[in-house]
Design a protein around this motif. Structure first.
Motif, PDB file in Angstrom:
ATOM      1  N   UNK A 288      69.582  37.117  60.387  1.00 26.07           N
ATOM      2  CA  UNK A 288      68.407  37.734  61.001  1.00 26.07           C
ATOM      3  C   UNK A 288      67.166  36.968  60.583  1.00 26.07           C
ATOM      4  N   UNK A 289      66.277  36.723  61.521  1.00 25.45           N
ATOM      5  CA  UNK A 289      65.041  36.024  61.188  1.00 25.45           C
ATOM      6  C   UNK A 289      64.210  36.842  60.213  1.00 25.45           C
ATOM      7  N   UNK A 290      63.559  36.142  59.303  1.00 25.05           N
ATOM      8  CA  UNK A 290      62.864  36.784  58.187  1.00 25.05           C
ATOM      9  C   UNK A 290      61.759  35.843  57.713  1.00 25.05           C
ATOM     10  N   UNK A 291      61.162  36.158  56.587  1.00 24.45           N
ATOM     11  CA  UNK A 291      60.048  35.345  56.103  1.00 24.45           C
ATOM     12  C   UNK A 291      60.499  33.911  55.823  1.00 24.45           C
ATOM     13  N   UNK A 295      58.266  32.134  58.580  1.00 27.75           N
ATOM     14  CA  UNK A 295      57.078  31.601  57.911  1.00 27.75           C
ATOM     15  C   UNK A 295      57.355  30.282  57.203  1.00 27.75           C
ATOM     16  N   UNK A 296      58.431  30.244  56.402  1.00 25.91           N
ATOM     17  CA  UNK A 296      58.704  29.038  55.617  1.00 25.91           C
ATOM     18  C   UNK A 296      59.051  27.847  56.501  1.00 25.91           C
ATOM     19  N   UNK A 297      59.860  28.068  57.527  1.00 25.27           N
ATOM     20  CA  UNK A 297      60.249  26.973  58.423  1.00 25.27           C
ATOM     21  C   UNK A 297      59.368  26.948  59.671  1.00 25.27           C
ATOM     22  N   UNK A 298      59.258  28.084  60.349  1.00 22.57           N
ATOM     23  CA  UNK A 298      58.557  28.114  61.629  1.00 22.57           C
ATOM     24  C   UNK A 298      57.080  27.835  61.538  1.00 22.57           C
ATOM     25  N   UNK A 299      56.451  28.182  60.420  1.00 20.17           N
ATOM     26  CA  UNK A 299      55.019  27.931  60.259  1.00 20.17           C
ATOM     27  C   UNK A 299      54.766  26.769  59.300  1.00 20.17           C
ATOM     28  N   UNK A 300      55.067  26.952  58.020  1.00 17.48           N
ATOM     29  CA  UNK A 300      54.771  25.904  57.038  1.00 17.48           C
ATOM     30  C   UNK A 300      55.600  24.654  57.264  1.00 17.48           C
ATOM     31  N   UNK A 301      56.869  24.819  57.611  1.00 19.18           N
ATOM     32  CA  UNK A 301      57.713  23.651  57.859  1.00 19.18           C
ATOM     33  C   UNK A 301      57.236  22.844  59.046  1.00 19.18           C
ATOM     34  N   UNK A 302      56.852  23.553  60.108  1.00 24.51           N
ATOM     35  CA  UNK A 302      56.332  22.856  61.296  1.00 24.51           C
ATOM     36  C   UNK A 302      55.060  22.090  60.954  1.00 24.51           C
TER      37      UNK A 302
END
Length: 340
Positions: A288-291, A295-302
């Motif tokens: 399940x998608x989670x922080x 956040x860690x991959x989808x936001x900061x990782x990107x």
């Protein structure tokens, strides 16, 4: 209605994005001896130091991905629970979280009060680790013992290599991999290396770059890294990916201890330096998608990947409540062996 319940258990989430709620959640999570495996005095000291600054930073991260309905992890897990009700015809389907609410304690007591006599426990972790699978099982056993609950317990074992899980993973990811991309990074949650060594009395783990490929069935049964690599290989085979099209990394490192490598943060920079422009990232340790994914991959990782020279990073959603996943989970749970 029969008396055989299905209990889905996921990690959990803070009750809200308020710093106090995040601190309460982190304290419960990090004080688990299966998560930070230090003697209680040292664990208490370390966690107290972590809780000075981390709750505020984590609260900000949670706020950036929080949904109107609440925590993405909890909302998605509820959706999976509802989807499973159409598949599980043996009794009620319940959901609990190892940390936070709804708790394993309150959920088991409610089931027992309803006259439930048998529970299939489904820790929602494809790969085995003490910090995920074992702590869920031990908490269930503790509640049963201390509350005097007379329940027959079947337990879903790790399903990292099961065809039903892999086929569902392929079905959910296929629309993203059919698009144009340069590379697929399979980013699994990391673990301190000492967690692997502790479960390997033979001394096999991490003795060479290829140790996981030559692991015996006994080592493979408890080696998180080997199971992650096996999941990745089987998924890539099913998708028809060439070896150069994909790679594996491990994320979410905490503290100064040596964790499983390669680290996802380092891998993002390496891929950008190698000329990868369009990167897909999957996180197969999470259902399940989670922080850690959003956040860690989808936001900061990107952001990191683009700053390093890449053009785009597309996060492939987790299995979540995908129809194929619900159907697969039903099959996996129905053949879970009786343990107690």
């Amino acid at each position: 209605m029969t008396d055989h319940a299905l209990l889905l258990v996921n990690l959990g989430s803070p009750a809200s994005t308020e710093v106090a709620d995040v601190r309460r959640y982190l304290n419960q999570f990090l004080m688990d001896p299966y998560v930070i495996d230090l003697p209680w005095p040292l664990r208490r000291l370390l966690v107290s130091l972590i809780l000075i600054k981390r709750p505020a930073a984590s609260a900000h991260a949670y706020a950036s991905i929080w949904w109107d309905e609440g925590s993405p992890l909890v909302v998605i897990s509820r959706r999976l629970q509802e989807a499973m009700k159409a598949h599980w015809n043996h009794g009620p389907v319940e959901l609990a979280m190892r940390y936070g609410e709804p708790s394993i304690d309150s959920t088991l007591q409610r089931l027992a009060a309803q006259g439930i006599r048998e529970v299939t426990l489904a820790p929602l972790y494809p790969q085995f680790a003490d910090s995920t699978t074992t702590t869920v099982i031990e908490e269930v056993k503790r509640v049963m013992r201390e509350r005097g609950l007379n329940l027959r317990l079947s337990i879903l074992p790790p399903f990292y290599d099961q065809p039903e899980y892999l086929d569902a993973l392929v079905a959910s990811a296929r629309p993203y991999l059919e698009q144009d991309f340069d590379h697929l990074l399979l980013s699994f949650h990391g673990l301190p290396e000492r967690h692997l060594h502790k479960l390997d009395p033979s001394g096999h783990c991490l003795k060479g770059d290829d140790c996981c490929r030559s692991a015996s069935p006994q080592v493979l049964a408890s080696c998180y890294r080997a199971q992650c690599l096996r999941s990745a290989e089987l998924f890539a085979q099913r998708m028809g990916l060439r070896p150069e099209q994909w790679s594996v990394s491990f994320q979410s490192r905490l503290g100064r201890a040596k964790w499983i490598e390669p680290y996802t943060e380092a891998r993002l920079d390496e891929l950008a330096a190698q000329g990868v422009k369009k990167l897909l990232v999957m996180c197969p340790a999470f259902v399940a998608d989670c922080i850690e994914t959003l956040e860690e991959i989808g936001d900061r990782g990107r952001e990191q990947f683009v700053e390093a020279g890449g053009e785009s990073l597309q996060l492939v959603p987790c299995l979540n409540d995908h129809a194929d996943w619900a159907a697969a989970l039903k099959v996996l749970c129905e053949r879970a062996p009786l343990m107690i």
